[in-house]
Design a protein around this motif. Structure first.
Motif, mmCIF file in Angstrom:
data_model
loop_
_atom_site.group_PDB
_atom_site.id
_atom_site.type_symbol
_atom_site.label_atom_id
_atom_site.label_comp_id
_atom_site.label_asym_id
_atom_site.label_seq_id
_atom_site.Cartn_x
_atom_site.Cartn_y
_atom_site.Cartn_z
ATOM 1 N N THR A 79 5.396 10.357 2.284
ATOM 2 C CA THR A 79 6.565 10.348 3.172
ATOM 3 C C THR A 79 6.127 10.368 4.627
ATOM 4 N N LEU A 80 5.143 11.228 4.895
ATOM 5 C CA LEU A 80 4.680 11.363 6.271
ATOM 6 C C LEU A 80 4.018 10.076 6.751
ATOM 7 N N VAL A 81 3.201 9.502 5.893
ATOM 8 C CA VAL A 81 2.498 8.271 6.272
ATOM 9 C C VAL A 81 3.488 7.139 6.506
ATOM 10 N N ARG A 82 4.502 7.071 5.643
ATOM 11 C CA ARG A 82 5.531 6.045 5.822
ATOM 12 C C ARG A 82 6.230 6.212 7.169
ATOM 13 N N ALA A 112 -7.692 2.868 2.083
ATOM 14 C CA ALA A 112 -6.791 1.960 2.799
ATOM 15 C C ALA A 112 -5.758 2.736 3.601
ATOM 16 N N VAL A 113 -5.208 3.789 2.988
ATOM 17 C CA VAL A 113 -4.220 4.603 3.707
ATOM 18 C C VAL A 113 -4.865 5.221 4.947
ATOM 19 N N ALA A 114 -6.073 5.703 4.798
ATOM 20 C CA ALA A 114 -6.765 6.318 5.935
ATOM 21 C C ALA A 114 -6.948 5.302 7.053
ATOM 22 N N LEU A 115 -7.337 4.085 6.670
ATOM 23 C CA LEU A 115 -7.505 3.026 7.665
ATOM 24 C C LEU A 115 -6.189 2.746 8.384
ATOM 25 N N LEU A 134 0.833 -1.201 0.000
ATOM 26 C CA LEU A 134 0.000 0.000 0.000
ATOM 27 C C LEU A 134 0.872 1.257 0.000
ATOM 28 N N LEU A 135 1.869 1.263 0.897
ATOM 29 C CA LEU A 135 2.690 2.468 1.029
ATOM 30 C C LEU A 135 3.645 2.617 -0.151
ATOM 31 N N ASN A 136 3.695 1.609 -1.003
ATOM 32 C CA ASN A 136 4.518 1.703 -2.195
ATOM 33 C C ASN A 136 3.755 2.372 -3.334
ATOM 34 N N ALA A 195 -5.288 5.530 10.754
ATOM 35 C CA ALA A 195 -6.141 5.495 11.940
ATOM 36 C C ALA A 195 -5.706 4.391 12.891
ATOM 37 N N SER A 196 -5.377 3.217 12.321
ATOM 38 C CA SER A 196 -5.037 2.086 13.194
ATOM 39 C C SER A 196 -3.735 2.339 13.944
ATOM 40 N N ILE A 197 -2.829 3.092 13.330
ATOM 41 C CA ILE A 197 -1.575 3.390 14.039
ATOM 42 C C ILE A 197 -1.807 4.501 15.066
#
Lengths: 295, 415, 280
Positions: free
Chosen positions: A103-106, C14-17, A94-96, C20-22
């Motif tokens: 960057t922030l989410v990673r 999916a990213v939002a999920l 997903l993060l790929n 949120a989970s983290i």
């Protein structure tokens, strides 16, 4: 370099590591090895002991409590490590992807990992609290749960809830490693596969997975070793309860040596645990090597 | 070369130091205590300061650890020789183990004969084993029955329960009137706390842990206690979450006004009355834990702790001086707010009783009937066995008879 | 590759999920740290405290004698000293060893032997080492923790770095060797820079492992001179007056240094890992 000289260089480079390991662990290891064949118990004057040969190990073979603990620990190890790997790979995929704020989410991956285990355990204990925990509050407020539950007080759920806490903390590490490995998979392979009409599912099994399996397996082995000797998280969250349903082998060894002061049989249990963990890991490594040879 | 000389000089100094103790002016005592609310870290430090001021040349090094780590740290230090602890705080359940293993010094000769009568008998059992004395009792503690006065009044109950049967009945009334969902909360998690509640009940049923000199848990008071625990769960008067609670959880639930009754240690009295910590401050009632009908008026568990001299201590005389000071009536009266003195006469001293009269009244009864957990050197293992088997009953995994028979059998195999 | 709109929406969901989970558990930790004890025991749960109370953070930074702040800050100092030193020593000894395993094969059983020590339950080493440290006068001293942690970190620093070196082509070393560089020069000037990122990754792993260790620290330390953060946190959680808010605050602050380092190292970490540093 001549072989003899190479050999000397090789050993020279190993010297610092070997000296540290030998200096620090040799005495304790020999001590443990010796203790395992005695009935030593700890007293104010040091160990009081008698040589009893293999008696400790015979006792272990017959100990149903220990077998139960091994079963629980294996359950914990298999479930948490496999969930961590699956989740880790999914999140890495997903993060790929391309998306805004990547960057922030990673970077978020580091957060659970940096939280000390002790804090993680206390945090989840509070979340699971049957009366004031946020899990019960959340689940009832969104209608998933009718009444508040005792998550850690129920043998049916306690182990799984600890596993959940462990997964949350440790899967980001696997995700990070998988994500990094994904960067090494050549992009043109995918393009060629798409030209050949391979769908996403096939591409994952034929290109992505082979590309990251090497990195993943080292991470998996390290996690499996850690999981098999898990201690801290249970020490804080359940202390083995309810009714022994979360008592793992490390807890068992700890009780034997520290609570019951039976250094001899404690050492024997510890060696048994190490052997089991070693066996488990070597089976896995052998499987891996075979696989590599085949492909 | 230089280093060699330094080493030699150190060695020499050590030699001189050891052979001429007269030159050693300052003695530093290492003492291990625990982190808790009663006799808090600050209080204990203040006591030690007073001691140091009164005894020039004596210094006390205090270490505070969580209760869970206390046993392990004392044990680990046994191999350590002179750098170990001089003074150790020990729980009432450890002296048999510590005495047989030689962790503690026998102090029978040091205790003044005259003190024997001035201190509660229950306190002495904390440090007695095998006819010898292994330290001085310091923290005198037992579990009381706390109740929420408002809830009882609302239910039309005029007096708190005198027996466990009454407790269950009153709880039923409170539950049926919808005042609170689960009226009683206990600490029945797989831990020592469970054994404390269980022991109190066995005492209240005039039961015994031994039969013909052997450990036995499958008859009489023991079975009655476990059956009672299970029944209150089945009837819905005991909070089912009790099975994962420790004392702190009990305090939180009771202080939040979610329970009408709670079993807990002395410390909860003043904390549940503190508006910053509690929503039910000022409504707290306290009575001795009840007994079973026709068997006993009240019950209590001996949850005391003592101070002893570690076997490896090189300064037993100084250590005893410190222990004497810490357990003296003067020191204990001064810090009696959260932990009650071991001295009988303190309970009539207005300076001690002021502001906690209700607690003192309950204490006068409870301290006289304190019941001890089984005295055996393998107590830690026995406790694990009991915890597991009692929990199996409470969780509905085994019947009382099966579980307690299993516990008795396992206890018979203790190595 | 272009994505369809549906796929894009799916990715964002999916990213939002994931986010949120983290964040949810950590956010709850933060809320607890600023909530009044009575707020947290209200049913139904009050998610946002009526009056945010930051006093616990203030307490943790006070330097008064015997205060929570002094305990926390000295534990922070000890943790930094222990984690950084143990990591540095483990790298200094582990890198040459890993290089040896990678470039001069045939000694793999030795590597496995080292990894076996990592499989032992810590209880095995704790008591014998306690005696040794006590005899050396090293109890309640950060040195003893540094020594023990080295033996925990070394096995896997060596393993990680070995796979890192495996992915560095031998050819570039050979070129330098022909130019007359000695082994030390080759390792420090050529191989390590190429594997710099994997070194960074190994360092971060090691640092976090040392940062996290609890059991040895619990038994070997006794006061502010040597107690590390996990022990200090366990202390805050002990005693019969548990202030969940304070524990939450300490926990969050304890996670901060590694998180900062992690954010800082993230780029090099990713590229380091991707340089094949953890290939089997």
């Amino acid at each position: 370099m001549a072989p003899a000289q190479q050999d000397r260089t090789a050993w020279l480079l190993l010297t610092p590591m070997i000296s540290i390991m030998v200096l620090v662990t040799a005495f304790p290891l020999l001590n443990t090895l010796w203790l395992a064949f005695t009935d030593a118990s700890l007293t104010g004057q040091g160990y009081v002991w008698q040589w009893i040969g293999l008696e400790n190990f015979a006792y272990i073979l017959d100990d149903s409590d220990f077998r139960a603990a091994v079963g629980r620990t294996t359950y914990f190890t298999v479930l948490s490590v496999s969930a961590e790997v699956v989740l880790g790979v999914l999140v890495a995929l997903l993060l790929n992807q391309e998306f805004k704020g990547r960057t922030l989410v990673r970077a978020l991956l580091i957060l659970p990992w940096a939280l000390p285990t002790i804090v993680n355990a206390v945090m989840w204990r509070l979340i699971y609290n049957p009366e004031y925990g946020s899990l019960n509050a959340l689940l009832t407020q969104i209608g998933l749960l009718d009444a508040y539950r005792s998550w850690l007080g129920d043998p049916a759920t306690a182990m799984n809830m600890v596993i959940l806490a462990d997964i949350w903390k440790n899967y980001p590490l696997i995700a990070l490693i998988a994500l990094a490995a994904l960067q090494t998979v050549p992009k043109d392979l995918y393009e060629a596969a798409i030209m050949d009409g391979a769908n996403a599912w096939t591409r994952f099994w034929k290109i992505t997975l082979p590309g990251i399996i090497g990195s993943l397996s080292v991470a998996m082995v390290l996690r499996a070793i850690e999981a098999f000797k898990v201690f801290d998280i249970f020490y804080v969250m359940t202390r083995g309860g309810p009714a022994d349903s979360t008592k793992t082998v490390s807890f068992f060894v700890y009780q034997e040596s520290f609570t019951y002061l039976r250094a001899g049989s404690g050492a024997a249990y510890a060696l048994t645990v190490t052997a089991m963990s070693g066996l488990m890991i070597s089976i896995y490594v052998v499987m891996l090597v075979r696989r590599e040879k085949r492909s | 070369m230089n280093r060699f000389f330094k080493g030699a000089a150190c060695g020499l100094a050590l030699l001189i130091h050891q052979s001429f103790p007269a030159f050693a002016e300052d003695v530093t005592l290492n003492a291990i205590f625990m982190k808790q609310a009663a006799y808090s870290e600050d209080d204990t430090k203040a006591m030690a300061k007073t001691f140091e001021a009164a005894n020039p040349g004596l210094k006390v090094n205090l270490e505070f650890v969580p209760y869970e780590a206390l046993h392990d740290k004392i044990v680990a230090a046994q191999g350590a020789g002179s750098s170990g602890y001089d003074v150790v705080l020990f729980d009432v359940i450890w002296p048999p183990e510590f005495a047989t293993k030689g962790f503690l010094q026998d102090v029978t000769a040091r205790v003044p004969k005259t003190d024997r009568d001035k201190v509660f008998d229950g306190a002495w059992t904390t440090v007695d084993y095998d006819g010898k004395i292994w330290g001085m009792p310091w923290i005198l503690d037992t579990k009381y029955l706390f109740y929420n006065q408002d809830m009882l009044k609302q239910a039309g109950i005029s007096a708190p329960p005198k027996t466990f049967e009454e407790l269950a009945e009153q709880a039923k009334i409170i539950k049926d009137k919808g005042i609170v969902k689960f009226p009683i909360v206990w600490s029945w998690s797989q831990a020592e706390a469970l054994i404390c509640d269980y022991t109190s009940m066995v005492g209240g049923a005039k039961g015994s842990f031994t039969q013909d000199g052997k450990l036995s848990f499958d008859t009489g008071g023991s079975v009655e206690a476990v059956n009672y625990m299970k029944k209150t769960l089945d009837d819905g008067v005991t909070n089912p979450n009790s099975r994962e609670y420790l004392e702190e959880d009990v305090r939180k639930v009771f202080s939040a006004g979610e329970a009408a009754f709670a079993m807990n240690w002395t410390y909860m009295f003043n904390m549940a009355n503190d508006p910053k910590e509690s929503k039910v401050a000022g409504k707290i009632g306290i009575v001795p834990a009840p007994g079973f009908k026709g068997k006993a008026e009240a019950s209590a568990i001996n949850g005391s702790m003592g101070l002893g001299i570690s076997a490896g201590s090189k300064h037993p005389d100084e250590a005893w001086k410190f222990i004497t000071f810490m357990t003296s009536q003067e020191t204990q009266n001064k810090y009696a707010k959260l932990s009650l003195p071991i001295w009988k006469s303190s309970y009539d001293d207005p300076a001690v009783t002021k502001g906690q009269e209700k607690l003192i009244d309950a204490a006068k009864v409870s301290l006289g009937v304190m019941f001890a957990r089984p005295m055996t050197p393998s107590y830690p293992e026995l406790s694990s066995i009991l915890q597991k088997n009692i929990q199996q009953v409470l969780l509905g995994q085994a019947s009382t008879d099966d579980a307690m028979t299993a516990a008795t059998k396992a206890a018979g195999r203790l190595r | 590759m272009r994505r369809s709109l549906t796929a894009t929406i799916l990715v964002y969901v999916a990213v939002a999920l994931f986010v949120a989970s983290i964040l949810a558990p950590v956010a709850w930790l933060f809320i607890m740290s600023i909530s009044d004890a009575n707020d947290l025991t209200t049913i139904p749960l009050r998610w946002i405290p009526e009056q945010p109370d930051f006093s616990r953070y203030a307490r943790l930074f006070s330097l008064e004698e015997g205060s929570a702040g002094l305990t926390f800050l000295s534990a922070l100092r000890n943790s930094v000293i222990v984690a950084v030193s143990a990591t540095a020593i483990a790298l200094a000894a582990g890198i040459p060893a890993a290089y040896s395993f990678s470039r001069y094969p045939g000694r793999m059983p030795l590597l496995y032997a080292v990894i076996v020590t990592y499989m032992m339950p810590p209880v095995v080493l704790i008591l014998p080492l306690y005696k040794v440290f006590s005899a050396l006068g090293l109890l309640n001293n950060v040195t003893s923790l540094i020594i023990v942690y080295c033996t925990i970190l070394l096995p896997f620093v060596t393993w990680l770095m070995k796979s890192g070196f495996d992915s560095v082509p031998v050819e570039i070393e050979q070129a330098a060797s022909i130019d007359g560089a000695n082994l030390f020069q080759i390792l420090t000037r050529i191989t390590l820079p190429v594997a710099a990122a994997s070194t960074g990754a190994a360092a971060l792993f090691a640092l976090l492992l040392a940062w996290d260790e609890f059991f040895y620290a619990l038994l070997y330390t006794s006061d502010t001179r040597a107690k590390t953060l996990p022990v200090a946190i366990a202390d805050f959680a002990a005693g019969r007056a548990t202030d969940y808010g304070l524990i939450s605050a300490v926990g969050l602050l304890a996670a901060l240094p590694p998180v900062l380092i992690g954010f800082f190292l993230q780029k090099s970490l990713l590229s380091g890992l991707s340089a094949g540093s953890v290939k089997g």
